[in-house]
Design a protein around this motif. Structure first.
Motif, short mmCIF file in Angstrom:
data_model
loop_
_atom_site.label_atom_id
_atom_site.label_comp_id
_atom_site.label_asym_id
_atom_site.label_seq_id
_atom_site.Cartn_x
_atom_site.Cartn_y
_atom_site.Cartn_z
N GLY A 169 -2.47 -6.02 -0.40
CA GLY A 169 -1.99 -5.88 0.98
C GLY A 169 -2.72 -4.74 1.65
O GLY A 169 -3.31 -3.90 0.99
N PRO A 170 -2.68 -4.73 2.99
CA PRO A 170 -3.41 -3.67 3.72
C PRO A 170 -2.82 -2.29 3.44
O PRO A 170 -1.68 -2.18 2.99
N SER A 171 -3.58 -1.26 3.72
CA SER A 171 -3.11 0.11 3.52
C SER A 171 -1.80 0.31 4.26
O SER A 171 -1.64 -0.16 5.39
N GLY A 172 -0.87 0.98 3.61
CA GLY A 172 0.41 1.27 4.26
C GLY A 172 1.39 0.11 4.21
O GLY A 172 2.42 0.14 4.86
N CYS A 173 1.07 -0.92 3.44
CA CYS A 173 1.95 -2.09 3.41
C CYS A 173 3.14 -1.88 2.48
O CYS A 173 4.07 -2.67 2.46
N GLY A 174 3.08 -0.82 1.67
CA GLY A 174 4.21 -0.53 0.79
C GLY A 174 3.97 -0.88 -0.66
O GLY A 174 4.85 -0.68 -1.50
N LYS A 175 2.78 -1.37 -0.99
CA LYS A 175 2.57 -1.80 -2.37
C LYS A 175 2.61 -0.64 -3.36
O LYS A 175 3.17 -0.78 -4.46
N TYR B 64 -5.14 -12.68 5.43
CA TYR B 64 -5.52 -11.43 4.75
C TYR B 64 -6.65 -11.66 3.74
O TYR B 64 -7.66 -10.97 3.76
N ILE B 65 -6.48 -12.65 2.87
CA ILE B 65 -7.48 -12.81 1.81
C ILE B 65 -8.80 -13.36 2.33
O ILE B 65 -9.82 -13.26 1.68
N THR B 66 -8.78 -13.94 3.53
CA THR B 66 -10.04 -14.43 4.08
C THR B 66 -10.58 -13.47 5.13
O THR B 66 -11.52 -13.80 5.88
N GLY B 67 -9.98 -12.28 5.21
CA GLY B 67 -10.53 -11.25 6.11
C GLY B 67 -10.33 -11.53 7.58
O GLY B 67 -11.15 -11.14 8.41
N ARG B 68 -9.23 -12.22 7.94
CA ARG B 68 -9.02 -12.51 9.36
C ARG B 68 -8.19 -11.44 10.07
O ARG B 68 -7.90 -11.58 11.25
N PHE C 26 1.80 -8.06 0.15
CA PHE C 26 2.73 -7.27 0.96
C PHE C 26 2.14 -6.97 2.32
O PHE C 26 0.92 -6.78 2.46
N MET C 27 3.03 -6.93 3.32
CA MET C 27 2.58 -6.49 4.63
C MET C 27 3.75 -5.81 5.34
O MET C 27 4.86 -6.35 5.33
N LEU C 28 3.48 -4.66 5.93
CA LEU C 28 4.50 -3.92 6.67
C LEU C 28 5.81 -3.79 5.88
O LEU C 28 6.89 -3.98 6.42
N GLY C 29 5.66 -3.50 4.60
CA GLY C 29 6.85 -3.26 3.78
C GLY C 29 7.60 -4.50 3.35
O GLY C 29 8.69 -4.41 2.79
#
Lengths: 226, 252
Positions: free
Chosen positions: B37-43, B246-250, B220-223
């Motif tokens: 998940g992106p940075s800050g997503c809570g993972k 996310y996994i395809t970089g969109r 994960f995204m936004l927690g």
């Protein structure tokens, strides 16, 4: 993100396979025209243009592999590249069948006219229409349309059986017509195979859309992945 | 498939800020589960709830349940030290103690009193180093400082240190993000090897790494947990559009 690096390459790949599809469709249509209209020049043109189709296949292979190696596509992107890489040799083979029909046409055009070709244009028309629809279904990722096209292959198979019996009878009744009839039999077989290949394309369209393999499903469920 | 860790309706708060929202997820025994998940997503926050590493953060609060082998680790009276022994952790930055290679691995064994005598201690250290695929490289210099090892070796030393206290679960928070491709490959091979005996949870920003090493992937995204599926499914045909994007970089 509006512009991913991969998008440009995927668009490029899409353009290439649609051009190949168009060239293949034209090859089938012209090969049949060369037969029905006894136009050997047109048949030679089909054979000549097959080399271009072969080059198109190589170029799509190269591009597909490059995208996999450098962009590591996932999910729909991955399915798209895989579908293109699998549809491309099918199109090339269809074009080969068109070439074989053109070769038969050149021979038959030097023979006396043995049969009116009623069933052949129908078979050819069905095959080219199926091919065009299959490419449309690929572009629009229409799984329902693809399944319909798969059903249509039955029409070609039926026409093939009809033509087969007729030509067999012809050979028995008129041994002098055997050479011509034998070549026509091959033409019918090529058209029948084209129908099968279009079916394969449609199965890949379904994979592209639904990530499901519907090939070789003779009523049994696919093995579970777990 | 037996469930090792069962998380239900987990909320996490940093003071008034809610970082995790109603996470429910089952982690099977002896599998590798990747969190992406992106940075800050809570993972990272989430992986740290699995051995109560967030306890030390002032104002941190957890609601919901994390059940490991049938016991809620947030229940009153939980022995957190024993929990962390059972659920070990390896961090993004290798953090060996300023001690010898041997002592780094022996430390946990000693303070937990796991060994019976000196020979047993040596055996356990060797075993942990072997399991971390480091033994052959360090067996002749066990008394040298851990800081003399390369980054990749230091990270494997930290894995050996985590394994030495006989955990059942190993949590890895970006274990290879600071390593070069060769060291990364070693860690990845190690992860796949370790799942024979351990349940592994790995946080990674490297999606190809998640694809290579994990059996299941949680996005994960936004927690929020957006999708949890088999890894082959996630990377070929995810259920959720957000996962696909996310996994395809969109994302942008």
């Amino acid at each position: 993100m509006d512009h991913r690096i991969i998008d440009q390459q995927l668009d490029h790949l899409r353009d290439k396979i649609l051009l190949l599809g168009g060239a293949t469709e034209q090859a089938v249509q012209r090969a049949m025209q060369s037969l029905v209209e006894r136009d050997s020049e047109l048949a030679k043109q089909v054979l000549e243009e097959d080399k271009i189709i072969d080059q198109m296949e190589l170029e799509i292979d190269r591009l597909s592999i490059e995208i996999i190696a450098l962009q590591q596509p996932a999910a729909h992107d991955l399915r798209f590249v895989i579908s293109v890489a699998k549809i491309t040799p099918i199109l090339e083979r269809i074009a080969d069948h068109a070439g074989s029909i053109a070769e038969a046409a050149i021979i038959l055009n030097n023979e006396p006219h043995t049969k009116n070709y009623v069933d052949f244009p129908i078979m050819a028309q069905t095959a080219t229409e199926m091919l065009r629809s299959a490419l449309d279904a690929f572009t629009s990722e229409d799984a329902a349309l693809s399944r319909e096209i798969i059903e249509r292959d039955r029409l070609i198979d039926e026409a093939y059986r009809r033509v087969f019996s007729e030509l067999l009878e012809m050979m028995i009744d008129n041994p002098a017509a055997t050479t011509g009839a034998a070549h026509l039999l091959f033409v019918a077989k090529h058209l029948e195979r084209i129908g099968d290949y279009v079916k394969d394309i449609c199965e890949l369209n379904v994979y592209l859309r639904e990530a499901a393999f519907i090939k070789h499903r003779y009523g049994s469920p696919t093995p579970p992945s777990e | 498939m037996q469930t090792k860790i069962s998380i239900s309706n987990l909320d996490f708060f940093y003071g008034k800020v809610q970082a995790l929202h109603g996470i429910s997820l089952e982690i099977p025994e002896r599998e590798v589960v990747a969190f992406i998940g992106p940075s800050g997503c809570g993972k990272s926050t989430f992986i740290r709830t699995l051995n109560r590493m967030n306890d030390t953060i002032p104002g941190a609060r957890v609601e919901g349940e994390v059940i490991i082998d049938g016991e809620n680790i947030y229940a009153a009276g939980t022995d957190v030290v024993a929990l962390r022994r059972k659920v070990g952790m390896v961090f993004q930055k290798s953090n060996p103690f300023p001690k010898s290679i041997f002592d780094n691995v022996a430390y946990g064994i000693k303070i937990n009193g796991i060994h019976s005598n000196k020979t047993d201690l040596k055996d356990r250290v060797e075993n942990a180093l072997r399991n971390a695929a480091l033994w052959e490289e360090v067996k002749d210099r066990l008394n040298m400082s851990a800081f003399g090892l390369s980054g990749g070796q230091q990270q494997r030393l930290c894995i050996a240190r985590a394994l030495a206290v006989e955990p059942e679960v190993v949590l890895m928070d970006e274990p290879a993000s600071a390593l070069d491709p060769i060291a990364t490959q070693k860690i990845e091979e190690l992860v796949v090897e370790l799942k024979r005996n351990y349940t592994i949870v790995i946080v990674t920003h490297n999606m190809q790494q998640a694809a290579r090493v994990s059996d299941r992937t949680a996005f994960f995204m936004l927690g929020k947990l957006i999708e949890f599926n088999r890894t082959d499914k996630v990377f070929q045909n995810p259920d959720e559009k957000l996962t696909e994007d996310y996994i395809t970089g969109r994302f942008g």
